[in-house]
Design a protein around this motif. Structure first.
Motif, PDB file in Angstrom:
ATOM      1  N   MET A  90     -52.468 -25.742  -9.525  1.00  0.00           N
ATOM      2  CA  MET A  90     -50.690 -25.444  -9.587  1.00  0.00           C
ATOM      3  C   MET A  90     -50.883 -24.505  -8.196  1.00  0.00           C
ATOM      4  N   VAL A  91     -50.962 -23.115  -8.359  1.00  0.00           N
ATOM      5  CA  VAL A  91     -50.518 -22.360  -6.609  1.00  0.00           C
ATOM      6  C   VAL A  91     -50.107 -23.329  -5.791  1.00  0.00           C
ATOM      7  N   VAL A  92     -50.964 -24.353  -5.340  1.00  0.00           N
ATOM      8  CA  VAL A  92     -50.868 -24.896  -3.824  1.00  0.00           C
ATOM      9  C   VAL A  92     -49.237 -26.120  -4.929  1.00  0.00           C
ATOM     10  N   ALA A  93     -49.172 -26.840  -5.534  1.00  0.00           N
ATOM     11  CA  ALA A  93     -48.639 -27.438  -6.054  1.00  0.00           C
ATOM     12  C   ALA A  93     -47.261 -27.148  -6.060  1.00  0.00           C
ATOM     13  N   SER A  94     -47.094 -25.389  -6.593  1.00  0.00           N
ATOM     14  CA  SER A  94     -45.727 -24.966  -6.736  1.00  0.00           C
ATOM     15  C   SER A  94     -45.310 -24.482  -5.219  1.00  0.00           C
ATOM     16  N   GLY A  95     -46.388 -24.177  -4.528  1.00  0.00           N
ATOM     17  CA  GLY A  95     -45.945 -23.768  -3.105  1.00  0.00           C
ATOM     18  C   GLY A  95     -45.787 -22.350  -3.136  1.00  0.00           C
ATOM     19  N   ALA A  96     -46.525 -22.004  -4.281  1.00  0.00           N
ATOM     20  CA  ALA A  96     -45.716 -20.145  -4.114  1.00  0.00           C
ATOM     21  C   ALA A  96     -46.419 -19.646  -2.516  1.00  0.00           C
ATOM     22  N   ARG A  97     -45.429 -18.497  -2.958  1.00  0.00           N
ATOM     23  CA  ARG A  97     -46.385 -17.816  -1.509  1.00  0.00           C
ATOM     24  C   ARG A  97     -46.245 -16.271  -2.027  1.00  0.00           C
ATOM     25  N   TYR A  98     -45.983 -15.734  -3.284  1.00  0.00           N
ATOM     26  CA  TYR A  98     -46.731 -14.677  -3.800  1.00  0.00           C
ATOM     27  C   TYR A  98     -47.503 -14.879  -5.782  1.00  0.00           C
ATOM     28  N   ILE A  99     -48.406 -14.112  -5.172  1.00  0.00           N
ATOM     29  CA  ILE A  99     -48.903 -13.926  -7.215  1.00  0.00           C
ATOM     30  C   ILE A  99     -48.780 -12.540  -6.905  1.00  0.00           C
ATOM     31  N   VAL A 100     -48.508 -12.133  -8.839  1.00  0.00           N
ATOM     32  CA  VAL A 100     -48.147 -11.205  -9.157  1.00  0.00           C
ATOM     33  C   VAL A 100     -49.110 -10.795  -9.734  1.00  0.00           C
ATOM     34  N   ALA A 101     -50.275  -9.790 -10.518  1.00  0.00           N
ATOM     35  CA  ALA A 101     -50.821 -10.226 -11.108  1.00  0.00           C
ATOM     36  C   ALA A 101     -51.172  -8.748 -11.985  1.00  0.00           C
ATOM     37  N   ALA A 107     -59.365  -9.234  -9.969  1.00  0.00           N
ATOM     38  CA  ALA A 107     -60.203  -9.704  -8.876  1.00  0.00           C
ATOM     39  C   ALA A 107     -60.255 -11.517  -9.481  1.00  0.00           C
ATOM     40  N   GLU A 108     -59.474 -11.623 -10.393  1.00  0.00           N
ATOM     41  CA  GLU A 108     -59.439 -13.202 -11.314  1.00  0.00           C
ATOM     42  C   GLU A 108     -58.187 -13.713 -10.233  1.00  0.00           C
ATOM     43  N   ALA A 109     -57.010 -13.175 -10.132  1.00  0.00           N
ATOM     44  CA  ALA A 109     -55.973 -13.281  -9.049  1.00  0.00           C
ATOM     45  C   ALA A 109     -56.753 -14.341  -7.607  1.00  0.00           C
ATOM     46  N   ALA A 110     -57.694 -12.779  -7.248  1.00  0.00           N
ATOM     47  CA  ALA A 110     -58.090 -13.257  -6.099  1.00  0.00           C
ATOM     48  C   ALA A 110     -58.893 -14.558  -5.630  1.00  0.00           C
ATOM     49  N   VAL A 111     -59.560 -14.985  -6.552  1.00  0.00           N
ATOM     50  CA  VAL A 111     -60.780 -15.492  -7.103  1.00  0.00           C
ATOM     51  C   VAL A 111     -59.943 -17.218  -6.755  1.00  0.00           C
ATOM     52  N   THR A 112     -57.944 -17.107  -8.330  1.00  0.00           N
ATOM     53  CA  THR A 112     -58.057 -18.369  -7.611  1.00  0.00           C
ATOM     54  C   THR A 112     -57.367 -18.475  -6.242  1.00  0.00           C
ATOM     55  N   ALA A 113     -56.829 -17.511  -5.670  1.00  0.00           N
ATOM     56  CA  ALA A 113     -56.227 -17.593  -4.656  1.00  0.00           C
ATOM     57  C   ALA A 113     -57.046 -17.924  -3.501  1.00  0.00           C
ATOM     58  N   ALA A 114     -57.957 -17.365  -3.490  1.00  0.00           N
ATOM     59  CA  ALA A 114     -59.512 -18.266  -2.297  1.00  0.00           C
ATOM     60  C   ALA A 114     -59.313 -20.100  -2.700  1.00  0.00           C
ATOM     61  N   ALA A 115     -59.570 -19.900  -4.296  1.00  0.00           N
ATOM     62  CA  ALA A 115     -59.729 -21.462  -4.791  1.00  0.00           C
ATOM     63  C   ALA A 115     -58.746 -22.382  -3.869  1.00  0.00           C
ATOM     64  N   ALA A 116     -57.016 -21.765  -3.666  1.00  0.00           N
ATOM     65  CA  ALA A 116     -56.457 -22.514  -3.408  1.00  0.00           C
ATOM     66  C   ALA A 116     -55.913 -22.060  -1.817  1.00  0.00           C
ATOM     67  N   GLY A 117     -57.427 -22.247  -1.309  1.00  0.00           N
ATOM     68  CA  GLY A 117     -57.312 -22.041   0.666  1.00  0.00           C
ATOM     69  C   GLY A 117     -56.021 -20.791   1.122  1.00  0.00           C
ATOM     70  N   ARG A 118     -55.576 -19.666   0.199  1.00  0.00           N
ATOM     71  CA  ARG A 118     -54.743 -19.281   0.737  1.00  0.00           C
ATOM     72  C   ARG A 118     -55.002 -18.437   1.213  1.00  0.00           C
ATOM     73  N   THR A 119     -54.548 -17.751   2.625  1.00  0.00           N
ATOM     74  CA  THR A 119     -54.675 -16.750   3.122  1.00  0.00           C
ATOM     75  C   THR A 119     -53.494 -16.249   3.112  1.00  0.00           C
ATOM     76  N   TRP A 120     -54.171 -14.570   2.923  1.00  0.00           N
ATOM     77  CA  TRP A 120     -53.501 -13.469   3.015  1.00  0.00           C
ATOM     78  C   TRP A 120     -53.423 -12.217   3.969  1.00  0.00           C
ATOM     79  N   PRO A 121     -51.870 -12.557   4.822  1.00  0.00           N
ATOM     80  CA  PRO A 121     -51.632 -11.632   5.713  1.00  0.00           C
ATOM     81  C   PRO A 121     -52.080 -10.380   5.590  1.00  0.00           C
ATOM     82  N   CYS A 122     -51.124  -9.355   4.505  1.00  0.00           N
ATOM     83  CA  CYS A 122     -50.964  -9.007   4.038  1.00  0.00           C
ATOM     84  C   CYS A 122     -51.950  -8.325   3.101  1.00  0.00           C
ATOM     85  N   SER A 123     -52.648  -6.602   3.221  1.00  0.00           N
ATOM     86  CA  SER A 123     -53.500  -5.859   2.484  1.00  0.00           C
ATOM     87  C   SER A 123     -52.439  -6.459   0.637  1.00  0.00           C
ATOM     88  N   PRO A 124     -53.107  -6.736  -0.645  1.00  0.00           N
ATOM     89  CA  PRO A 124     -52.581  -6.285  -1.894  1.00  0.00           C
ATOM     90  C   PRO A 124     -51.473  -5.434  -2.248  1.00  0.00           C
TER      91      PRO A 124
END
Length: 167
Positions: A90-101, A107-124
Motif C-alpha cells: 500500500m505504501v508503494v502503490a500510493s506513492g507515499a513519501r512520508y509516514i506518520v506513526a 517500530a511497526e512503521a519501521a518494519v513496514t517501511a523496510a518491507a516497502a523497500g524504502r530508504t529514509w534519507p533523514c532520521s525520524p
C-alpha cells in the motif's frame, strides 16, 4: 480544517470527538492538528504529497488526518491488521513519501517501511509533546526492470478521455 477552527473559535469547550480512550474539545482538536500541521510542514511536505498514517482509529487518527490535510498532503490510511508485506504494498502503490506513526507504533512503521523497500534519507523526527514520529522524504529504492532498463510499455487500447497526450 476551517470548520474545526471556526467551531474552536466560537465553542472551544464543546466536545468535538470521543473515542474509547478520550474526548477532545474543539480547541484541543484544532490545537493538536495545527501542531502536527506545523511539524509536517517543517519536515518538508508539499501540496499533494501522500502521507501514510500508521496508527489506530480514534481521536489520534482524526488529529492526524486534519494535520495532514492542513499541510496540503493526501491522507493514506493503513489497515494495521494486515501483514507488513501488504502494508508495504500500500505504501508503494500510493506513492507515499512520508509516514506518520503514533508513539507506540514506531517500530511497526519501521518494519513496514523496510518491507516497502524504502530508504529514509533523514532520521525520524519526533514531535513534542504529542510524540508522533514522522519519517520524511521516503524514496523508493532503484527499481530494476526484469527484461530491459526501461519500464514496460502501457497496454494498447483506446486513449483515456482525460488524457493529455496527443492523439
Amino acid at each position: 480544517m476551517e470548520r474545526i477552527r471556526h467551531h474552536a473559535a466560537h465553542t472551544p469547550h464543546a466536545i468535538a470527538v470521543t473515542d474509547d480512550h478520550q474526548s477532545l474539545t474543539y480547541a484541543e482538536l484544532a490545537g493538536r492538528a495545527s501542531r502536527l500541521t506545523r511539524e509536517l510542514l517543517t519536515a518538508g511536505i508539499t501540496p499533494d504529497d501522500r502521507v501514510v498514517y500508521h496508527g489506530q482509529r480514534g481521536t489520534t487518527a482524526l488529529i492526524t488526518l486534519l494535520g495532514i490535510l492542513g499541510a496540503g498532503g493526501a491522507y493514506v490510511p493503513l489497515n494495521l491488521r494486515t501483514p507488513h508485506t501488504r502494508q508495504a504494498d500500500m505504501v508503494v502503490a500510493s506513492g507515499a513519501r512520508y509516514i506518520v506513526a503514533e508513539p507506540d507504533r514506531t517500530a511497526e512503521a519501521a518494519v513496514t517501511a523496510a518491507a516497502a523497500g524504502r530508504t529514509w534519507p533523514c532520521s525520524p523526527v519526533r514531535t513534542r509533546p504529542m510524540g508522533w514520529t514522522i519519517w520524511c522524504r521516503c524514496e523508493a529504492q532503484a527499481t530494476t526492470w526484469p527484461t530491459s532498463s526501461t519500464p514496460p510499455d502501457p497496454p494498447a487500447g483506446p486513449r483515456a478521455p482525460w488524457s493529455t497526450e496527443p492523439e
